[in-house]
Design a protein around this motif. Structure first.
Motif, short mmCIF file in Angstrom:
data_model
loop_
_atom_site.label_atom_id
_atom_site.label_comp_id
_atom_site.label_asym_id
_atom_site.label_seq_id
_atom_site.Cartn_x
_atom_site.Cartn_y
_atom_site.Cartn_z
N TYR A 41 -1.80 -11.40 14.94
CA TYR A 41 -1.80 -11.64 13.49
C TYR A 41 -3.20 -11.91 12.95
CZ TYR A 41 -1.06 -13.87 8.97
OH TYR A 41 -1.12 -14.21 7.64
N ARG A 45 -5.43 -9.76 10.45
CA ARG A 45 -5.72 -10.31 9.11
C ARG A 45 -7.22 -10.24 8.82
NH1 ARG A 45 -2.91 -14.24 5.35
NH2 ARG A 45 -4.57 -14.69 3.84
N ILE A 72 -0.37 -12.58 -0.75
CA ILE A 72 0.86 -11.82 -0.57
C ILE A 72 0.72 -10.74 0.50
CG2 ILE A 72 2.56 -10.34 -1.72
CD1 ILE A 72 1.95 -11.85 -4.32
N ILE A 73 -0.20 -9.81 0.26
CA ILE A 73 -0.32 -8.66 1.17
C ILE A 73 -0.68 -9.10 2.58
CG2 ILE A 73 -1.63 -6.55 1.66
CD1 ILE A 73 -1.89 -6.17 -1.38
N SER A 75 -0.19 -11.86 4.01
CA SER A 75 0.78 -12.74 4.66
C SER A 75 1.82 -11.92 5.44
CB SER A 75 1.49 -13.62 3.62
OG SER A 75 2.29 -12.82 2.76
N LYS A 76 1.95 -10.64 5.11
CA LYS A 76 2.96 -9.79 5.74
C LYS A 76 2.37 -8.59 6.50
CE LYS A 76 6.40 -10.86 2.16
NZ LYS A 76 7.29 -10.28 1.12
N ARG A 77 1.38 -7.94 5.87
CA ARG A 77 0.90 -6.67 6.44
C ARG A 77 0.33 -6.79 7.84
NH1 ARG A 77 -0.64 -1.54 3.65
NH2 ARG A 77 -1.82 -0.33 5.17
N PHE A 79 1.49 -8.24 10.34
CA PHE A 79 2.58 -8.10 11.29
C PHE A 79 2.96 -6.63 11.48
CE2 PHE A 79 3.34 -12.50 9.76
CZ PHE A 79 3.28 -13.16 10.98
N THR A 80 3.14 -5.90 10.35
CA THR A 80 3.54 -4.50 10.45
C THR A 80 2.40 -3.64 11.01
OG1 THR A 80 2.91 -4.16 8.13
CG2 THR A 80 5.21 -4.69 8.58
N SER A 81 1.17 -3.89 10.54
CA SER A 81 0.02 -3.13 11.06
C SER A 81 -0.22 -3.46 12.52
CB SER A 81 -1.23 -3.43 10.24
OG SER A 81 -1.10 -2.97 8.91
#
Length: 354
Positions: A41, A45, A72-73, A75-77, A79-81
Motif C-alpha cells: 500500500y 501510494r 479519496i483516490i 485511499s483506495k487506488r 490497493f487496486t493498483s
C-alpha cells in the motif's frame, strides 16, 4: 552504472591541494516513466502521489485536485493498483518488469555504444517517478566527470505527460548542479526508419508463430484527454503516423490494421476509439475471432501492457465472442530495438563524440 575505468587526477599546474577532477566523459541518460518500489500500500501510494501530482499529467488546479487525490483516490487506488502490479511482479528480482527490462535495455545499449564509440561515454537510466530518480542519476554523471549529457526519454511519441515532463525533470536536476554539463535532449523517434522496421519485424514474427493468422492488428497507444490534443499536443498525430508507416512497411491494406487508445482515467473524454471498447466491437459487430494487439508507444513492457492489455483487454475481447487473442510484446531489449536506439543516440551525439 558509473564508469570507474578512468581515475580522477589533479589538473596539470594545479596547486597540490586542488581536488581531483575525473576525466571528462559524455553521458547518455535514458529515461522511462517509473515504477513503484513494491506493490504494498505505502509503496504504491508514494508512487501514485508523485505521478498523479504532476501538472503535466493532471492539469487540474491543485487546490481542487490535491484534496480529491490525497483524501479519496489515494485511499483506495493503491490497493487496486498494487494487486495489478502483484500479478506481473518479477518476484525473483524483487522489482517490476519495467525496471528489469529498462536495466537490460541500458546494458545492451551501453555495450553497443562502448563498442562503437569507446570508453569516453557513460550510459545509465533513470525514472521520471520513483527510483532511480532523474536527480540522483544527473548527480552521479556530473560527479563521474560528464561534461555533456544527452537525455533520452524512451517514448517514441512526444506528449507533454511523457517526454515533456521527463525533460522538465532533467532540467530541474541540472538547476541543482554547481557545474552544469552541456545538455541535449533526443527528439521523438515515432517515424524513425529503424524503429518502424523493428516494429514490423515483431509483427511478422508474432504472426508467423500464431496457429492461425490474426484477422486484425489493433495498434494500441496510451491515451490522453482529447482536450490536450485541442491545446496543441502532437501525440495523436504522431501515433497515427506510426500506424500508417507500420502498415506500409508490412505492405498491408488499411482494413487489416486499426489505431486505438487505452488507459482512460477520469470523467472527461479521451482520445478515441478506446481499445477495450474497440476489441469488443470487433468481436461482436465485425465477427473477428482472431486479433493481435501491439503497443508501439511503450519502449518496454509494463503494467499497461502486461496487465491492462494482456489481461483486461484480452478478457473484454473474449467475453464479446473473440477466440484467439495475441499480444505482441514491446520491443524491449531485442536486437533490432537496441540497434535502432543506438543509432538514434549516435546521431544525437554528433559534434560531441567522434
Amino acid at each position: 552504472m558509473l564508469d570507474t575505468t578512468k581515475i580522477a587526477t589533479c589538473p596539470v599546474h594545479a596547486p597540490a591541494d586542488h581536488p581531483p577532477v575525473p576525466a571528462a566523459k559524455t553521458g547518455i541518460l535514458l529515461a522511462n516513466l517509473g515504477t513503484p518500489d513494491n506493490y504494498d500500500y505505502w509503496s504504491m501510494r508514494r508512487y501514485l502521489s508523485e505521478f498523479l501530482s504532476d501538472r503535466r499529467v493532471i492539469d487540474y488546479s491543485p487546490w481542487k485536485w490535491q484534496p480529491l487525490l490525497q483524501l479519496i483516490i489515494l485511499s483506495k487506488r493503491p490497493f487496486t493498483s498494487g494487486a495489478a502490479y502483484k500479478s506481473i511482479w518479477n518476484e525473483e528480482q524483487g522489482e517490476s518488469p519495467l525496471m528489469t527490462i529498462t536495466r537490460d535495455q541500458t546494458a545492451a545499449i551501453a555495450a553497443k555504444l562502448h563498442g562503437d564509440l569507446g570508453d569516453g561515454i557513460m550510459v545509465d537510466f533513470c525514472m521520471r517517478y520513483g527510483n532511480p530518480s532523474t536527480k540522483s542519476k544527473v548527480r552521479e554523471m556530473t560527479e563521474a566527470g560528464c561534461t555533456r549529457i544527452l537525455f533520452f526519454p524512451l517514448y517514441p511519441h512526444y506528449a507533454g505527460a511523457t517526454s515533456g515532463t521527463a525533460n522538465d525533470q532533467f532540467f530541474r536536476a541540472l538547476m541543482e548542479e554547481t557545474r552544469q554539463p552541456a545538455a541535449r535532449t533526443v527528439e521523438p523517434y515515432f517515424e524513425n526508419e529503424l524503429y518502424i522496421e523493428a516494429l514490423a519485424k515483431s509483427v511478422e514474427e508474432a504472426y508467423a508463430a500464431a496457429e492461425e493468422e490474426p484477422e486484425m492488428l489493433v495498434v494500441s497507444y496510451h491515451g490522453m484527454p482529447k482536450r490536450y490534443l485541442m491545446q496543441g499536443d502532437p501525440y495523436h498525430c504522431q501515433c497515427q503516423k506510426t500506424t500508417r508507416l507500420l502498415r506500409e512497411k508490412l505492405g498491408w491494406s488499411e482494413d487489416r490494421i486499426t489505431t486505438t487508445f487505452q488507459s482512460v482515467f477520469g470523467p472527461e473524454e479521451w482520445l478515441k476509439p478506446y481499445t477495450v471498447e474497440e476489441v469488443a466491437r470487433l468481436a461482436e459487430e465485425d465477427g473477428k475471432k482472431r486479433i493481435a494487439v501491439i503497443a508501439p508507444a511503450f519502449s518496454a513492457d509494463c503494467i499497461e501492457t502486461l496487465e491492462e492489455i494482456n489481461e483486461e483487454i484480452k478478457e473484454a475481447f473474449e467475453e464479446a465472442g473473440g477466440e484467439h487473442f495475441t499480444y505482441i510484446p514491446c520491443l524491449n531489449d531485442n536486437d533490432a530495438h537496441v540497434q535502432a536506439l543506438g543509432e538514434i543516440i549516435k546521431s544525437n551525439l554528433k559534434g560531441w563524440v567522434r
